[in-house]
Scaffold this motif. Structure first.
Motif, PDB file in Angstrom:
ATOM      1  N   UNK A   1     -58.682   1.729 -16.086  1.00 36.32           N
ATOM      2  CA  UNK A   1     -58.434   0.982 -17.323  1.00 36.32           C
ATOM      3  C   UNK A   1     -57.845   1.901 -18.393  1.00 36.32           C
ATOM      4  N   UNK A   2     -58.342   3.136 -18.473  1.00 39.34           N
ATOM      5  CA  UNK A   2     -57.814   4.092 -19.458  1.00 39.34           C
ATOM      6  C   UNK A   2     -56.348   4.406 -19.163  1.00 39.34           C
ATOM      7  N   UNK A   3     -56.037   4.667 -17.910  1.00 36.39           N
ATOM      8  CA  UNK A   3     -54.657   4.981 -17.534  1.00 36.39           C
ATOM      9  C   UNK A   3     -53.733   3.811 -17.855  1.00 36.39           C
ATOM     10  N   UNK A   4     -54.126   2.605 -17.472  1.00 34.49           N
ATOM     11  CA  UNK A   4     -53.286   1.433 -17.730  1.00 34.49           C
ATOM     12  C   UNK A   4     -53.183   1.151 -19.228  1.00 34.49           C
ATOM     13  N   UNK A   5     -54.228   1.463 -19.974  1.00 41.31           N
ATOM     14  CA  UNK A   5     -54.185   1.268 -21.418  1.00 41.31           C
ATOM     15  C   UNK A   5     -53.176   2.210 -22.062  1.00 41.31           C
ATOM     16  N   UNK A   6     -53.148   3.456 -21.620  1.00 43.51           N
ATOM     17  CA  UNK A   6     -52.151   4.381 -22.158  1.00 43.51           C
ATOM     18  C   UNK A   6     -50.739   4.020 -21.709  1.00 43.51           C
TER      19      UNK A   6
ATOM     20  N   UNK B   1     -57.903   5.288 -27.098  1.00 44.03           N
ATOM     21  CA  UNK B   1     -58.734   6.436 -27.454  1.00 44.03           C
ATOM     22  C   UNK B   1     -60.213   6.063 -27.363  1.00 44.03           C
ATOM     23  N   UNK B   2     -60.576   4.890 -27.855  1.00 45.15           N
ATOM     24  CA  UNK B   2     -61.977   4.437 -27.765  1.00 45.15           C
ATOM     25  C   UNK B   2     -62.402   4.263 -26.313  1.00 45.15           C
TER      26      UNK B   2
ATOM     27  N   UNK C   1     -65.632  -3.849 -27.053  1.00 49.41           N
ATOM     28  CA  UNK C   1     -65.264  -5.137 -27.652  1.00 49.41           C
ATOM     29  C   UNK C   1     -63.903  -5.043 -28.332  1.00 49.41           C
ATOM     30  N   UNK C   2     -63.643  -3.909 -28.996  1.00 48.14           N
ATOM     31  CA  UNK C   2     -62.334  -3.689 -29.611  1.00 48.14           C
ATOM     32  C   UNK C   2     -61.248  -3.618 -28.545  1.00 48.14           C
ATOM     33  N   UNK C   3     -61.541  -2.935 -27.450  1.00 47.13           N
ATOM     34  CA  UNK C   3     -60.572  -2.830 -26.354  1.00 47.13           C
ATOM     35  C   UNK C   3     -60.267  -4.217 -25.801  1.00 47.13           C
TER      36      UNK C   3
ATOM     37  N   UNK D   1     -65.511   8.833 -20.796  1.00 42.98           N
ATOM     38  CA  UNK D   1     -66.022  10.198 -20.664  1.00 42.98           C
ATOM     39  C   UNK D   1     -67.541  10.247 -20.781  1.00 42.98           C
ATOM     40  N   UNK D   2     -68.092   9.389 -21.610  1.00 45.40           N
ATOM     41  CA  UNK D   2     -69.551   9.345 -21.761  1.00 45.40           C
ATOM     42  C   UNK D   2     -70.248   8.772 -20.526  1.00 45.40           C
ATOM     43  N   UNK D   3     -69.530   8.011 -19.691  1.00 47.03           N
ATOM     44  CA  UNK D   3     -70.113   7.383 -18.499  1.00 47.03           C
ATOM     45  C   UNK D   3     -69.972   8.255 -17.251  1.00 47.03           C
TER      46      UNK D   3
END
Length: 152
Positions: free
Chosen positions: A127-132, A104-105, A53-55, A111-113
């Protein structure tokens, strides 16, 4: 030579100039990568809802605010004021900080998934790559905005 560069950096562009000047040239890539984060996170199952939700908040907030900021600059609403240069630095600094915290979140949740559905996992990795990448773009925009603000 350095004084000529400083004078050029001290002007806030308007109109099509935002597509050709530093740091304003970063508006479009920020929108593209922020929109990709927003789309990719929204296309998966949002579990756990709190970090994602924060993301989502960060990616939507920064997308909308960057678009509005870009429109203000394109229309010349800043009137070449040093206050707008300071606000540009402050906004992009806040956006870089928000994106870093949400990246980071998002990486932690991804990683948990690891053991789940491979398709969803790959979307989350994207999504993580594009977020960074969006974080990096906002950070570079912040540094260049600070340089421009100090040259006023």
């Amino acid at each position: 030579m350095a004084s000529t560069t400083a004078q050029h950096m001290g002007n806030l562009p308007s109109g099509i100039g935002i597509c050709t000047t530093i740091p304003d040239i970063f508006y479009i890539p920020e929108l593209v990568f922020g929109g990709l984060v927003w789309t990719l996170v929204a296309s998966t199952l949002v579990i756990p809802s709190n970090p994602l939700g924060w993301v989502m908040f960060v990616s939507i907030f920064c997308f909308v605010m960057t678009f509005l900021w870009m429109m203000i600059f394109a229309c010349g609403g800043h009137r070449n004021s040093s206050g707008w240069a300071a606000a540009d630095f402050a906004y992009h600094g806040l956006a870089a900080f928000f994106y870093l915290s949400s990246s980071v979140a998002l990486a932690s949740v991804t990683l948990d998934k690891r053991g789940g559905d491979l398709r969803i996992y790959r979307i989350d990795i994207s999504a993580v790559v594009f977020s960074y990448v969006a974080t990096l773009l906002y950070f570079i925009h912040t540094i260049l905005s600070a340089i421009r603000w100090k040259s006023f």
